[in-house]
Scaffold this active site. Structure first.
Site, mmCIF file in Angstrom:
data_model
loop_
_atom_site.group_PDB
_atom_site.id
_atom_site.type_symbol
_atom_site.label_atom_id
_atom_site.label_comp_id
_atom_site.label_asym_id
_atom_site.label_seq_id
_atom_site.Cartn_x
_atom_site.Cartn_y
_atom_site.Cartn_z
ATOM 1 N N TYR A 1 9.701 2.168 9.698
ATOM 2 C CA TYR A 1 10.184 3.016 8.180
ATOM 3 C C TYR A 1 11.599 3.337 8.733
ATOM 4 C CZ TYR A 1 4.966 3.615 8.698
ATOM 5 O OH TYR A 1 3.711 3.105 9.058
ATOM 6 N N HIS B 1 5.071 7.202 2.222
ATOM 7 C CA HIS B 1 5.480 6.094 1.695
ATOM 8 C C HIS B 1 4.875 5.457 1.366
ATOM 9 C CE1 HIS B 1 2.996 5.096 5.872
ATOM 10 N NE2 HIS B 1 2.459 3.343 4.114
ATOM 11 N N GLU C 1 8.171 1.497 4.243
ATOM 12 C CA GLU C 1 7.428 0.872 5.113
ATOM 13 C C GLU C 1 7.697 -1.338 5.416
ATOM 14 O OE1 GLU C 1 4.172 0.473 8.268
ATOM 15 O OE2 GLU C 1 3.837 0.827 5.961
ATOM 16 N N HIS D 1 -6.102 -2.195 4.911
ATOM 17 C CA HIS D 1 -6.098 -1.312 3.928
ATOM 18 C C HIS D 1 -5.415 -0.886 2.326
ATOM 19 C CE1 HIS D 1 -2.672 -0.951 6.139
ATOM 20 N NE2 HIS D 1 -1.798 0.960 5.914
ATOM 21 N N HIS E 1 1.731 0.076 15.039
ATOM 22 C CA HIS E 1 0.035 0.558 14.751
ATOM 23 C C HIS E 1 -0.548 0.528 15.804
ATOM 24 C CE1 HIS E 1 2.141 2.972 11.995
ATOM 25 N NE2 HIS E 1 2.261 2.305 11.278
ATOM 26 N N HIS F 1 0.875 -1.343 -0.446
ATOM 27 C CA HIS F 1 0.279 -0.043 -0.257
ATOM 28 C C HIS F 1 1.237 0.805 0.000
ATOM 29 C CE1 HIS F 1 0.774 -0.197 4.287
ATOM 30 N NE2 HIS F 1 0.789 0.667 4.487
#
Length: 307
Positions: free
Chosen positions: A255, A214, A265, A199, A246, A153
């Site tokens: 990261y 990112h 990431e 996501h 997260h 993503h």
């Protein structure tokens, strides 16, 4: 799960300042596989468990950042229907012929309300993951570096987040999985899925349009995240934050930066999304917990450094 329309993130074109150190970073350190180079000097890469011929395109340029992000759709018929819907929404659509990206069928490109160029396509050359489809082994020998499984993503920064969400949900058929709201109930962050992942693309409000935060690559486990951190230390890769977890999406993450200053990431461990779930809401006063669950403190560098 029955797929139609937009299926998954398919590729991202990343601008790099110098090609040779960029290729070393993405191939030797992340563990991607170089699959080609075109007459424009663009380099094509795939992660080992991807079956299409590329997912990352590197283009040498005067400044870092992202040229465009592309999504693969289920069929050419779906692509045609989406083109009509995008034009009806009011976006200008550019049709890009097959072969302009090596191995990729024709694409349509349009700018979304945050200013980012987004592409859709239906066809890309199939090369497989090196294991075959008859009695395969679990992974191929000879993998390098962090051995990332797939490009997963992007997080993009820009304005007009509610309009971006409206477009992705009502035109492209995505689901809003998580959101961040400010004290006035304005949406300032959005996490969107076209699959059953937490996501496939995310957006955070930023005053300047079309900024790149990112590109993310999937690993299998927390142990692999820690191994990736060891490789970063061994290779002198600049770490931004992590390893940590997260709150948003529950992902376990680290990261870091490529040699041009583009943030990468590696992550694992989000949840499965299904259409009967309601979106999760995070409030701005809990943004530290939302982004960095362990220490619950915001990192100014993470929030402001974009390309």
């Amino acid at each position: 799960m029955s797929f139609h329309g937009v299926m998954r993130p398919g590729h991202t074109c990343i601008r790099v300042l110098e090609m040779e150190p960029a290729v070393t970073h993405y191939v030797d350190h992340l563990g991607m596989i170089k699959t080609g180079e075109d007459d424009q000097g663009r380099v094509y890469l795939k992660a080992w468990d991807e079956h299409d011929c590329f997912s990352i395109v590197l283009r040498e340029a005067d400044e870092p950042g992202m040229d465009f992000m592309g999504f693969k759709v289920h069929s050419t018929a779906d692509l045609d229907q989406l083109e009509v819907a995008i034009r009806e929404y009011g976006c200008e659509v550019e049709r890009i012929p097959a072969g302009e990206l090596t191995g990729c069928g024709h694409r349509i490109r349009f700018a979304i309300p945050s200013g980012h160029p987004i592409e859709l396509y239906a066809e890309k050359d199939y090369v497989g993951n090196g294991l075959g489809r008859l009695n395969p082994d679990p992974w191929p020998e000879g993998l390098k570096g962090m051995q990332v499984n797939r490009y997963d993503h992007c997080l993009l920064y820009g304005p007009n987040i509610p309009d971006v969400v409206d477009f992705f949900v009502n035109v492209l058929g995505f689901a809003l999985t998580e959101k961040v709201i400010d004290p006035d109930n304005n949406m300032i962050g959005a996490f969107l899925s076209c699959s059953n992942k937490a996501h496939d693309i995310a957006f955070i409000h930023y005053p300047e349009p079309s900024k790149f935060h990112h590109a993310s690559f999937l690993l299998n486990s927390w142990e692999e995240i820690l191994n990736a951190a060891d490789i970063m230390g061994m290779k002198g890769i600049s770490i931004d934050i992590g390893p940590t977890r997260h709150g948003i999406t529950r992902g376990r993450t680290i990261y870091f930066f490529d040699p041009s200053g583009n943030r990468n990431e590696v992550f694992c461990g989000d949840y499965m999304w299904y259409p009967d779930r309601e979106p999760i809401t995070w409030t701005a006063e809990e943004l530290g917990k939302a982004i960095f669950f362990h220490d619950r403190k915001l990192n100014e560098n993470f929030l402001t450094v974009v390309t």
